[in-house]
Design a protein around this motif. Structure first.
Motif, PDB file in Angstrom:
ATOM      1  N   MET A   1      -4.805   6.368  -6.595  1.00  0.00           N
ATOM      2  CA  MET A   1      -4.006   5.153  -6.423  1.00  0.00           C
ATOM      3  C   MET A   1      -3.891   4.730  -4.963  1.00  0.00           C
ATOM      4  O   MET A   1      -3.802   5.577  -4.080  1.00  0.00           O
ATOM      5  N   GLN A   2      -3.901   3.424  -4.767  1.00  0.00           N
ATOM      6  CA  GLN A   2      -3.852   2.894  -3.407  1.00  0.00           C
ATOM      7  C   GLN A   2      -2.602   2.049  -3.157  1.00  0.00           C
ATOM      8  O   GLN A   2      -2.073   2.032  -2.071  1.00  0.00           O
ATOM      9  N   THR A   3      -2.176   1.337  -4.179  1.00  0.00           N
ATOM     10  CA  THR A   3      -1.064   0.400  -3.991  1.00  0.00           C
ATOM     11  C   THR A   3       0.022   0.649  -5.041  1.00  0.00           C
ATOM     12  O   THR A   3      -0.210   1.318  -6.056  1.00  0.00           O
TER      13      THR A   3
ATOM     14  N   GLY B   1       6.039   4.915   3.841  1.00  0.00           N
ATOM     15  CA  GLY B   1       6.660   5.787   4.835  1.00  0.00           C
ATOM     16  C   GLY B   1       6.961   7.180   4.317  1.00  0.00           C
ATOM     17  O   GLY B   1       7.666   7.940   4.967  1.00  0.00           O
TER      18      GLY B   1
ATOM     19  N   GLU C   1       0.850  -1.190   0.000  1.00  0.00           N
ATOM     20  CA  GLU C   1       0.000   0.000   0.000  1.00  0.00           C
ATOM     21  C   GLU C   1       0.888   1.242   0.000  1.00  0.00           C
ATOM     22  O   GLU C   1       1.953   1.254   0.631  1.00  0.00           O
ATOM     23  N   LEU C   2       0.436   2.281  -0.694  1.00  0.00           N
ATOM     24  CA  LEU C   2       1.276   3.482  -0.814  1.00  0.00           C
ATOM     25  C   LEU C   2       1.588   4.092   0.544  1.00  0.00           C
ATOM     26  O   LEU C   2       2.684   4.594   0.781  1.00  0.00           O
ATOM     27  N   ASP C   3       0.610   4.057   1.441  1.00  0.00           N
ATOM     28  CA  ASP C   3       0.872   4.679   2.743  1.00  0.00           C
ATOM     29  C   ASP C   3       1.848   3.858   3.587  1.00  0.00           C
ATOM     30  O   ASP C   3       2.317   4.325   4.616  1.00  0.00           O
TER      31      ASP C   3
END
Lengths: 155, 64
Positions: B51-53, B28, B23-25
Motif C-alpha cells: 500500500m502507498q496511500t 508521520g 501518502e502513507l509516509d
C-alpha cells in the motif's frame, strides 16, 4: 510513494554507494578502529553465486533504503537453506513504514526461495524488538562484540 | 469497514486528518506505529507492504 521490491545488487549499487557511509556512520560500532571499506567485488561474486538477496526501498525512483541477505545452507544443517541478514538501512527522513515494508517483503522473498529460517538483528541503540516481534520474529539470541585490535590489512 | 471508519482509525492513531490521496509516509508514523494502524484495521502485513496511500487502505478495508 515508497515502494519496496527485490532488485539485484548490481542494479542498486551505483545509487547505494552514497548511502553506505551514512549507514556506517549511524550504526557501525568501533568506528575509530574499523573504517568502512565495502568489498564490491565480493558482493558481485556472492550475487553471481546466488547467495545474495537484495531488496530496495524507493521513493518514486530514488533509492532511500535497502536490505541485503545471505542465503545459504547452514553448515550445521546442510539440507536447509537459511537467510542471514547482511545489512539493512533506511535514510532517516524516510523512516515512515519503509523499514517494516522491507522486513515484510524480505520475508516473502525468503519464503519464495525456500528459506526455512531467517536470522536478523538490530543494534542495542536502535532497538527494533517491538517491531520485529509485531512482525512475528522471536528473540532467540543476544550478540556481543569485543574489539581485539588485529591486523588492519587482512586479505 | 467503511471509509469513514478507516479515516477515524488513522486520525486516532496518528492525529492526522488524512484524505484518500494522502501518502502513507506523510502520516508521520514510524514502522511500529504504522503496524499498529494496520493491526487496528485488521489488515495483514503482506497487504500493507503493497500500500502507498490512504486510498489503498480504504479500498482494501472496504473489500474485506
Amino acid at each position: 510513494l515508497i515502494a519496496v521490491q527485490v532488485e539485484t545488487w548490481s542494479q542498486m549499487l551505483p545509487e547505494a554507494r552514497p548511502l553506505f557511509p551514512l549507514h556506517w556512520k549511524e550504526l557501525a560500532v568501533f568506528q575509530d578502529h574499523i573504517k568502512i571499506d565495502l568489498d564490491e567485488a565480493k558482493y558481485n561474486a556472492l550475487e553471481q553465486a546466488g547467495i545474495l538477496l537484495t531488496l530496495t526501498a524507493r521513493k518514486d525512483a530514488r533509492l532511500v533504503g535497502y536490505f541485503t541477505w545471505f542465503l545459504m545452507p547452514h553448515p550445521h544443517y546442510r539440507q536447509y537453506l537459511m537467510g542471514m541478514t547482511d545489512m539493512y538501512y533506511v535514510l532517516p527522513e524516510f523512516r515512515r513504514g519503509a523499514g517494516a515494508k522491507l522486513f515484510i517483503k524480505s520475508e516473502a522473498a525468503l519464503r519464495e526461495r525456500g528459506v526455512i529460517k531467517a536470522i536478523t538483528s538490530c543494534k542495542v541503540e536502535h532497538d527494533h524488538t517491538r517491531l520485529l516481534e509485531r512482525l512475528g520474529w522471536i528473540l532467540t539470541d543476544f550478540t556481543f562484540c569485543k574489539l581485539l585490535g588485529g591486523n588492519t590489512e587482512c586479505q | 469497514m467503511r471509509k469513514s471508519e478507516v479515516l477515524e482509525v488513522i486520525e486516532r492513531e496518528t492525529g492526522y486528518a488524512a484524505e484518500e490521496s494522502t501518502e502513507l509516509d506523510a502520516l508521520g508514523a514510524d514502522s511500529l506505529e504504522m503496524m499498529s494502524i494496520f493491526t487496528a484495521l485488521d489488515i495483514p502485513d503482506v497487504a500493507f507492504a503493497e500500500m502507498q496511500t490512504v486510498g489503498d487502505v480504504v479500498r482494501y478495508a472496504e473489500r474485506h
